[in-house]
Design a protein around this motif. Sequence first.
Motif, PDB file in Angstrom:
ATOM      1  N   ALA A 293       0.834  -1.210   0.000  1.00 41.79           N
ATOM      2  CA  ALA A 293       0.000   0.000   0.000  1.00 41.79           C
ATOM      3  C   ALA A 293       0.872   1.265   0.000  1.00 41.79           C
ATOM      4  O   ALA A 293       1.933   1.294   0.617  1.00 41.79           O
ATOM      5  N   ASP A 294       0.382   2.289  -0.696  1.00 39.80           N
ATOM      6  CA  ASP A 294       1.096   3.571  -0.783  1.00 39.80           C
ATOM      7  C   ASP A 294       0.777   4.471   0.398  1.00 39.80           C
ATOM      8  O   ASP A 294       1.191   5.635   0.421  1.00 39.80           O
ATOM      9  N   GLY A 295       0.021   3.941   1.350  1.00 40.93           N
ATOM     10  CA  GLY A 295      -0.316   4.736   2.519  1.00 40.93           C
ATOM     11  C   GLY A 295      -1.437   4.086   3.296  1.00 40.93           C
ATOM     12  O   GLY A 295      -1.921   3.005   2.936  1.00 40.93           O
ATOM     13  N   LEU A 296      -1.830   4.759   4.362  1.00 35.71           N
ATOM     14  CA  LEU A 296      -2.904   4.260   5.226  1.00 35.71           C
ATOM     15  C   LEU A 296      -3.802   5.429   5.599  1.00 35.71           C
ATOM     16  O   LEU A 296      -3.358   6.574   5.597  1.00 35.71           O
ATOM     17  N   MET A 297      -5.042   5.108   5.934  1.00 35.47           N
ATOM     18  CA  MET A 297      -5.883   6.120   6.569  1.00 35.47           C
ATOM     19  C   MET A 297      -6.399   5.510   7.861  1.00 35.47           C
ATOM     20  O   MET A 297      -7.102   4.493   7.842  1.00 35.47           O
ATOM     21  N   VAL A 298      -5.993   6.097   8.985  1.00 35.50           N
ATOM     22  CA  VAL A 298      -6.272   5.521  10.301  1.00 35.50           C
ATOM     23  C   VAL A 298      -7.057   6.526  11.149  1.00 35.50           C
ATOM     24  O   VAL A 298      -6.674   7.696  11.240  1.00 35.50           O
ATOM     25  N   GLU A 299      -8.124   6.051  11.776  1.00 36.59           N
ATOM     26  CA  GLU A 299      -8.886   6.941  12.663  1.00 36.59           C
ATOM     27  C   GLU A 299      -8.226   6.995  14.047  1.00 36.59           C
ATOM     28  O   GLU A 299      -7.976   5.964  14.668  1.00 36.59           O
ATOM     29  N   VAL A 300      -7.958   8.238  14.474  1.00 33.17           N
ATOM     30  CA  VAL A 300      -7.314   8.485  15.767  1.00 33.17           C
ATOM     31  C   VAL A 300      -8.129   9.567  16.473  1.00 33.17           C
ATOM     32  O   VAL A 300      -8.501  10.559  15.841  1.00 33.17           O
ATOM     33  N   HIS A 301      -8.406   9.356  17.747  1.00 30.78           N
ATOM     34  CA  HIS A 301      -9.201  10.341  18.506  1.00 30.78           C
ATOM     35  C   HIS A 301      -8.519  10.582  19.852  1.00 30.78           C
ATOM     36  O   HIS A 301      -8.070   9.620  20.477  1.00 30.78           O
ATOM     37  N   PRO A 302      -8.447  11.839  20.302  1.00 28.00           N
ATOM     38  CA  PRO A 302      -7.790  12.105  21.589  1.00 28.00           C
ATOM     39  C   PRO A 302      -8.473  11.350  22.741  1.00 28.00           C
ATOM     40  O   PRO A 302      -7.823  10.993  23.715  1.00 28.00           O
ATOM     41  N   GLY A 311     -15.909   5.521  17.605  1.00 26.33           N
ATOM     42  CA  GLY A 311     -14.950   5.446  18.714  1.00 26.33           C
ATOM     43  C   GLY A 311     -14.312   4.058  18.852  1.00 26.33           C
ATOM     44  O   GLY A 311     -13.129   3.937  19.166  1.00 26.33           O
ATOM     45  N   ALA A 312     -15.091   3.013  18.602  1.00 33.58           N
ATOM     46  CA  ALA A 312     -14.602   1.641  18.829  1.00 33.58           C
ATOM     47  C   ALA A 312     -13.444   1.257  17.913  1.00 33.58           C
ATOM     48  O   ALA A 312     -12.675   0.352  18.213  1.00 33.58           O
ATOM     49  N   GLN A 313     -13.346   1.951  16.784  1.00 33.76           N
ATOM     50  CA  GLN A 313     -12.259   1.618  15.851  1.00 33.76           C
ATOM     51  C   GLN A 313     -11.155   2.679  15.866  1.00 33.76           C
ATOM     52  O   GLN A 313     -10.180   2.566  15.121  1.00 33.76           O
ATOM     53  N   SER A 314     -11.326   3.700  16.721  1.00 32.39           N
ATOM     54  CA  SER A 314     -10.343   4.792  16.748  1.00 32.39           C
ATOM     55  C   SER A 314      -9.212   4.475  17.712  1.00 32.39           C
ATOM     56  O   SER A 314      -9.445   4.013  18.829  1.00 32.39           O
ATOM     57  N   LEU A 315      -7.993   4.756  17.282  1.00 33.48           N
ATOM     58  CA  LEU A 315      -6.836   4.576  18.147  1.00 33.48           C
ATOM     59  C   LEU A 315      -6.722   5.783  19.069  1.00 33.48           C
ATOM     60  O   LEU A 315      -7.116   6.895  18.702  1.00 33.48           O
TER      61      LEU A 315
END
Length: 334
Positions: A293-302, A311-315
């Motif tokens: 893969a040329d990159g990633l899109m990752v969900e991150v939440h403070p 929220g359940a899938q957010s790092l």
Amino acid sequence: MLIVMHHTATEAQIDRVLKAVEAMGLQAEPIPGSLRTAIGVLGNQGYVDDTTIRNLPGVRETIHVSKPYKLVSRDFHPESTAVQVGSAVFGAGHPPVIIAGPCSIETEEQMLEGARIVKQAGAGMLRGGAFKPRTGPHSFQGLGVEGLKLLRAAGDASGLPVVTEVMRIEQLPAICEHADMLQVGARNMQNFDLLKEVGKTGFPVLLKRGMSATLEEFLAAAEYIVAEGNSRVVLCERGIRTFEKATRNTLDLSVVPLIKQMSHLPIIVDPSHATGKRSLVPIMSKAALVAGADGLMVEVHPDPAKALCDGAQSLTGEDFTRLMAELEKLKAVL
Ligand code: PEP
Ligand code: MN
């Protein structure tokens, strides 16, 4: 294209098909067989619309040799395309770009803190949805234009280019004013009018695979954007709908190397929507990079426990920082 006639087709029917092909400005080459006649169609530059031919009497089937996408194919454009979004460059051998940030834009504090965390951990772009495609109408729908302003401010404060989803054509002027890249979500992958308008903006586009889209349909959707003269398209595999319910979607990682064979466009992976589970995101992020893969899109939440969406899938910031350190080691091995 190959036109296969019924074995009962008459000379007159065959002749009518030959004339119809010629009327389309193409060359028709009859190939008589012992049982039936086939007609080869030559001279086309790409996919042939066979609607009129298919319905002529005596025609059994039409077999397409050309694909419904051409501009995005490697046959047409052998060199890999690099897509630049500010300081981030996707594809063509550039290091993988990690897009990170919350599912949706909620508050100024959440965005500034989210941007700070992901920038510090080494992300190359910031994400956040202002217009949210939610399954139910009672769920948080996003802050709209207010959210776009918060995203822009967080991008500027952190120095990260920003990407956000466009759901409707009317949203384009406001989104183009605030974002660096336009996201077309899974649910809109075949919103052809939207794809055309997004193509006309000339903005880089992150096109997510529809949850029930075949690879051919995915590439044909990208073709809509490129056909408008905009080849700044980054594809995103985000999982497809299968019978499996243990994960939110089924991450189809094999499309990453396959798309690289078939297309010159960059492809990234979204392990967050693909799995729906925080615990699976780091390992599938690594798997995606191994797959090329040329990159990633990752969900991150403070503070994922308080997230208004996904929220359940957010790092957490901590999870993401650890993941980025692990990805650095992996990149060295790769
Ligand atoms: C998103 O990335 O915010 C999103 C809604 O993803 P998808 O379109 O893949 O469901
Ligand atoms: Mn989300």
